[in-house]
Design an enzyme around this catalytic site. Structure first.
Site, mmCIF file in Angstrom:
data_model
loop_
_atom_site.group_PDB
_atom_site.id
_atom_site.type_symbol
_atom_site.label_atom_id
_atom_site.label_comp_id
_atom_site.label_asym_id
_atom_site.label_seq_id
_atom_site.Cartn_x
_atom_site.Cartn_y
_atom_site.Cartn_z
ATOM 1 N N HIS A 60 -7.394 -3.363 4.817
ATOM 2 C CA HIS A 60 -6.783 -2.023 4.802
ATOM 3 C C HIS A 60 -7.540 -1.139 3.805
ATOM 4 O O HIS A 60 -7.917 -0.007 4.093
ATOM 5 C CB HIS A 60 -5.305 -2.138 4.413
ATOM 6 C CG HIS A 60 -4.677 -0.847 3.985
ATOM 7 N ND1 HIS A 60 -4.915 -0.277 2.750
ATOM 8 C CD2 HIS A 60 -3.834 -0.003 4.619
ATOM 9 C CE1 HIS A 60 -4.264 0.860 2.652
ATOM 10 N NE2 HIS A 60 -3.584 1.049 3.773
ATOM 11 N N ASN A 61 -7.769 -1.678 2.619
ATOM 12 C CA ASN A 61 -8.463 -0.894 1.590
ATOM 13 C C ASN A 61 -9.914 -0.632 1.975
ATOM 14 O O ASN A 61 -10.460 0.429 1.661
ATOM 15 C CB ASN A 61 -8.395 -1.600 0.236
ATOM 16 C CG ASN A 61 -7.018 -1.471 -0.392
ATOM 17 O OD1 ASN A 61 -6.029 -1.290 0.309
ATOM 18 N ND2 ASN A 61 -6.943 -1.580 -1.702
ATOM 19 N N LYS A 75 -4.398 -6.690 3.493
ATOM 20 C CA LYS A 75 -4.366 -5.574 2.528
ATOM 21 C C LYS A 75 -5.793 -5.233 2.072
ATOM 22 O O LYS A 75 -6.147 -4.054 1.908
ATOM 23 C CB LYS A 75 -3.485 -5.945 1.327
ATOM 24 C CG LYS A 75 -3.534 -4.925 0.185
ATOM 25 C CD LYS A 75 -3.048 -3.549 0.622
ATOM 26 C CE LYS A 75 -2.716 -2.565 -0.467
ATOM 27 N NZ LYS A 75 -3.717 -2.160 -1.405
ATOM 28 N N GLU A 97 -9.839 2.154 4.182
ATOM 29 C CA GLU A 97 -9.540 3.323 3.329
ATOM 30 C C GLU A 97 -10.832 3.837 2.668
ATOM 31 O O GLU A 97 -11.091 5.047 2.642
ATOM 32 C CB GLU A 97 -8.515 2.870 2.286
ATOM 33 C CG GLU A 97 -8.105 3.876 1.253
ATOM 34 C CD GLU A 97 -7.165 3.223 0.213
ATOM 35 O OE1 GLU A 97 -6.166 2.568 0.609
ATOM 36 O OE2 GLU A 97 -7.444 3.337 -0.994
ATOM 37 N N SER A 142 0.829 -1.216 0.000
ATOM 38 C CA SER A 142 0.000 0.000 0.000
ATOM 39 C C SER A 142 0.852 1.249 0.000
ATOM 40 O O SER A 142 1.911 1.291 0.616
ATOM 41 C CB SER A 142 -0.915 0.039 1.224
ATOM 42 O OG SER A 142 -1.605 1.278 1.240
HETATM 43 N N1 NAP Z 1 -1.965 1.888 -8.598
HETATM 44 C C1 NAP Z 1 -2.002 1.812 -7.272
HETATM 45 O O1 NAP Z 1 -2.070 2.834 -6.542
HETATM 46 C C2 NAP Z 1 -1.933 0.479 -6.586
HETATM 47 C C3 NAP Z 1 -1.704 0.440 -5.201
HETATM 48 C C4 NAP Z 1 -1.569 -0.785 -4.574
HETATM 49 C C5 NAP Z 1 -1.714 -1.955 -5.301
HETATM 50 N N2 NAP Z 1 -1.961 -1.905 -6.640
HETATM 51 C C6 NAP Z 1 -2.048 -3.171 -7.370
HETATM 52 O O2 NAP Z 1 -0.847 -3.377 -8.087
HETATM 53 C C7 NAP Z 1 -1.118 -4.161 -9.258
HETATM 54 C C8 NAP Z 1 -0.581 -3.424 -10.472
HETATM 55 O O3 NAP Z 1 -1.261 -2.188 -10.543
HETATM 56 P P1 NAP Z 1 -0.728 -0.953 -11.433
HETATM 57 O O4 NAP Z 1 -1.495 0.239 -10.958
HETATM 58 O O5 NAP Z 1 0.751 -0.923 -11.414
HETATM 59 O O6 NAP Z 1 -1.262 -1.403 -12.880
HETATM 60 P P2 NAP Z 1 -0.862 -0.850 -14.333
HETATM 61 O O7 NAP Z 1 -0.145 0.444 -14.248
HETATM 62 O O8 NAP Z 1 -2.092 -0.949 -15.146
HETATM 63 O O9 NAP Z 1 0.200 -1.942 -14.866
HETATM 64 C C9 NAP Z 1 -0.187 -3.244 -15.130
HETATM 65 C C10 NAP Z 1 1.033 -4.066 -15.498
HETATM 66 O O10 NAP Z 1 0.618 -5.422 -15.616
HETATM 67 C C11 NAP Z 1 0.960 -5.889 -16.924
HETATM 68 N N3 NAP Z 1 -0.068 -6.812 -17.377
HETATM 69 C C12 NAP Z 1 -1.387 -6.567 -17.510
HETATM 70 N N4 NAP Z 1 -2.021 -7.676 -17.927
HETATM 71 C C13 NAP Z 1 -1.074 -8.615 -18.093
HETATM 72 C C14 NAP Z 1 -1.112 -9.958 -18.506
HETATM 73 N N5 NAP Z 1 -2.260 -10.566 -18.837
HETATM 74 N N6 NAP Z 1 0.055 -10.647 -18.557
HETATM 75 C C15 NAP Z 1 1.214 -10.041 -18.225
HETATM 76 N N7 NAP Z 1 1.325 -8.770 -17.826
HETATM 77 C C16 NAP Z 1 0.166 -8.066 -17.742
HETATM 78 C C17 NAP Z 1 1.065 -4.668 -17.783
HETATM 79 O O11 NAP Z 1 1.909 -4.975 -18.862
HETATM 80 P P3 NAP Z 1 1.776 -4.239 -20.314
HETATM 81 O O12 NAP Z 1 2.672 -3.032 -20.225
HETATM 82 O O13 NAP Z 1 2.271 -5.251 -21.262
HETATM 83 O O14 NAP Z 1 0.330 -3.880 -20.481
HETATM 84 C C18 NAP Z 1 1.683 -3.666 -16.800
HETATM 85 O O15 NAP Z 1 3.063 -3.865 -16.683
HETATM 86 C C19 NAP Z 1 -2.634 -4.383 -9.268
HETATM 87 O O16 NAP Z 1 -2.936 -5.616 -8.646
HETATM 88 C C20 NAP Z 1 -3.144 -3.254 -8.404
HETATM 89 O O17 NAP Z 1 -4.402 -3.540 -7.831
HETATM 90 C C21 NAP Z 1 -2.051 -0.703 -7.305
#
Ligand code: NAP
Length: 470
Positions: A187-188, A184, A191, A130
């Site tokens: 936590h959300n 987690k 939030e 987080s």
């Molecule tokens: N954003 C936040 O604030 C936040 C906070 C805590 C947790 N999270 C969690 O962290 C995780 C990632 O979130 P993010 O915000 O970083 O997402 P993001 O910016 O949309 O990035 C997604 C990543 O996953 C890859 N991907 C998507 N589908 C795929 C598939 N089928 N096979 C292989 N790679 C794939 C994408 O690759 P490509 O470049 O090839 O599309 C990209 O590298 C999620 O579970 C999210 O819930 C996010």
């Protein structure tokens, strides 16, 4: 040739920042992304940190860059993407290697994956992270579930990239299999409740009282110096103080009032209900986001339901009442989240250390607040019934603040301003302070129409029936 300490798949917002954080702490990290062009762009922009980033064009290269037991962090969207990466990666791994899912996963899926990979001789760690992009880059709060021995292999890296509170890392191994992802998720959920309560207070000030965004920003800024001190109150002040560069209007006024949700709030509620629990403030917050998405219905409703049924003015609430009322509701939101964690811990035999959970939330994560230090202390001290609201310090805090919450909710009801999370928090408090409630009537009704039986309070006998037919 092995050249990296750890691997990372998924260079999106979170993955890229986490990889930079790991590299910054001096650990070489092998990085892979589905669209491989992203890998080179990412390393090209990493400046001096590039020397700790090892590009891996495919999973074979990723595995070859790591020394067994290998550890690979996945930072991809929950669900299908996690399964497809695991499926493609595992043929390149060896017995004892570790896959770490650092995304927001449904803990049921984490339990399933952990068991399935264990059967294949691999170790699976479900790791909740987080703090958003900024946290991932400079120090998130990290909640780990899985085998303790697997965590031991990655603990040095995880604890060095985590946020620090008074020089202690905000990262901990909390329990087996899905424990980290469950914590987690909750936590959300907390939030969601906290954000909704803040938004409701904003609604009273803006829509109820007609105050400007600048003056409300100042109010939140001031509250952030007191018992409400927290990241969410801090950023609320900043969001409200920001103007749209294109129109000069308050930024909040050019944003569509329809809140997004990716699932963790809903998961919290679904899992709570499965455990026979009801974190009402969190439920109300999830519901409010869903209602916010019903924009067309609300637009029609505004014409048909106002103003006769919803007067536009009501009693003015004092700023001090809003501050203390929000504090009372926030305490109850946290308390409901922790109560749910303790129910899950019992159900899944996790032995969650709730004081430790509160401690690792004190920095790095979105719900970090000064209250969490009090919560950690409460869980380490006397806790009647195991409930946070009954800890002596919280009984005192609630005694000082609930009357303000009562005035806030009453004023909102009179003026027709919706405050679902604040009123749910108050209803929970009032329910918990009644040793004898109204469920006797429910039991009477159930027995009347369905012969469901009840327990007599005088004799303690179960399966009793009323003389309804007589
Ligand atoms: N954003 C936040 O604030 C936040 C906070 C805590 C947790 N999270 C969690 O962290 C995780 C990632 O979130 P993010 O915000 O970083 O997402 P993001 O910016 O949309 O990035 C997604 C990543 O996953 C890859 N991907 C998507 N589908 C795929 C598939 N089928 N096979 C292989 N790679 C794939 C994408 O690759 P490509 O470049 O090839 O599309 C990209 O590298 C999620 O579970 C999210 O819930 C996010």
């Amino acid at each position: 040739m092995a050249e990296a300490r750890i691997g990372l798949v998924g260079l999106g917002v979170m993955g890229a920042n986490l990889a930079l954080n790991i590299a910054d702490k001096g650990f070489p990290v092998a990085v892979h992304n589905r669209r491989t062009s992203v890998i080179h762009d990412f390393i090209g922009k990493a400046g001096p940190l590039a020397e700790n980033l090892v590009p891996a064009e495919d999973y074979a290269a990723l595995a070859a860059a790591l020394t067994p037991p290998r550890a690979v962090i996945l930072m991809v969207p929950a669900g299908g993407p996690v399964d497809s990466v695991i499926e493609a990666l595992t043929p390149h791994l060896d017995t004892g290697d570790i896959i770490v899912d650092a995304g927001n996963a449904d803990f049921n899926e984490t339990r399933r994956r952990e068991a399935a990979l264990r059967d294949e001789g691999l170790r699976f760690v479900g790791m909740g992270v987080s703090g958003g992009a900024e946290g991932a880059r400079h120090g998130p709060s990290i909640m780990v579930g899985g085998a303790e021995a697997a965590y031991a292999e990655i603990a040095e890296v995880v604890e060095s990239i985590a946020a620090r509170y008074q020089d202690t890392p905000c990262a901990a191994h909390l329990g087996p299999d899905g424990a980290g992802h469950f914590v987690k998720t909750v936590h959300n959920g907390i939030e969601y409740a906290d954000m909704q309560m803040i938004a409701e207070i904003y609604g009273l000030l803006r829509h109820g009282d007609g105050r400007s965004t600048d003056s409300i920003a100042e109010l939140f800024h001031g509250w952030n110096q007191g018992p409400l001190q927290s990241y969410l109150v801090e950023i609320t002040a900043k969001v409200l103080a920001t103007a749209d560069p294109e129109t000069g209007q308050p930024m909040v006024d050019v944003i569509l009032d329809s809140a997004g949700q990716k699932g963790t709030g809903r998961w919290t509620v679904v899992e709570a209900l499965k455990l026979g629990q009801s974190p009402m403030a969190i439920e109300a917050a999830v519901a409010a986001r869903s209602w916010s998405a019903e924009k067309a219905l609300r637009e029609t409703g505004e014409g048909l339901l106002s103003p006769q049924d919803a007067p536009e003015t009501g009693p003015r609430v004092l700023d001090g009442d809003l501050e203390r009322g929000l504090l009372a509701a926030r305490i109850i939101g946290y308390a409901q989240g922790f109560w749910l964690l303790s129910a899950a811990s019992e159900e899944f035999d996790w032995s969650l250390d709730l004081a430790r959970v509160a401690e690792i939330w004190r920095a790095g994560c979105i719900i970090r607040s000064s209250l969490l230090d009090d919560i950690a202390q409460a869980f380490r001290g006397e806790l009647p019934g195991g409930a946070l609201i009954l800890a002596p310090a919280f009984v005192r805090m609630l005694r000082d603040s609930v009357s303000a919450l009562r005035r806030v909710v009453a004023a909102a009801a009179v003026s027709g301003q919706p405050v679902p999370a604040l009123s749910a928090a108050l209803a929970y408090y009032d329910t918990m302070r009644q040793a004898r409630g109204t469920a006797a009537l429910i039991q009477g009704q159930r027995d009347f129409f369905g012969s469901h039986g009840f327990v007599r309070v005088d004799t303690g006998e179960a399966d009793q029936h009323g003389p309804w037919g007589a």
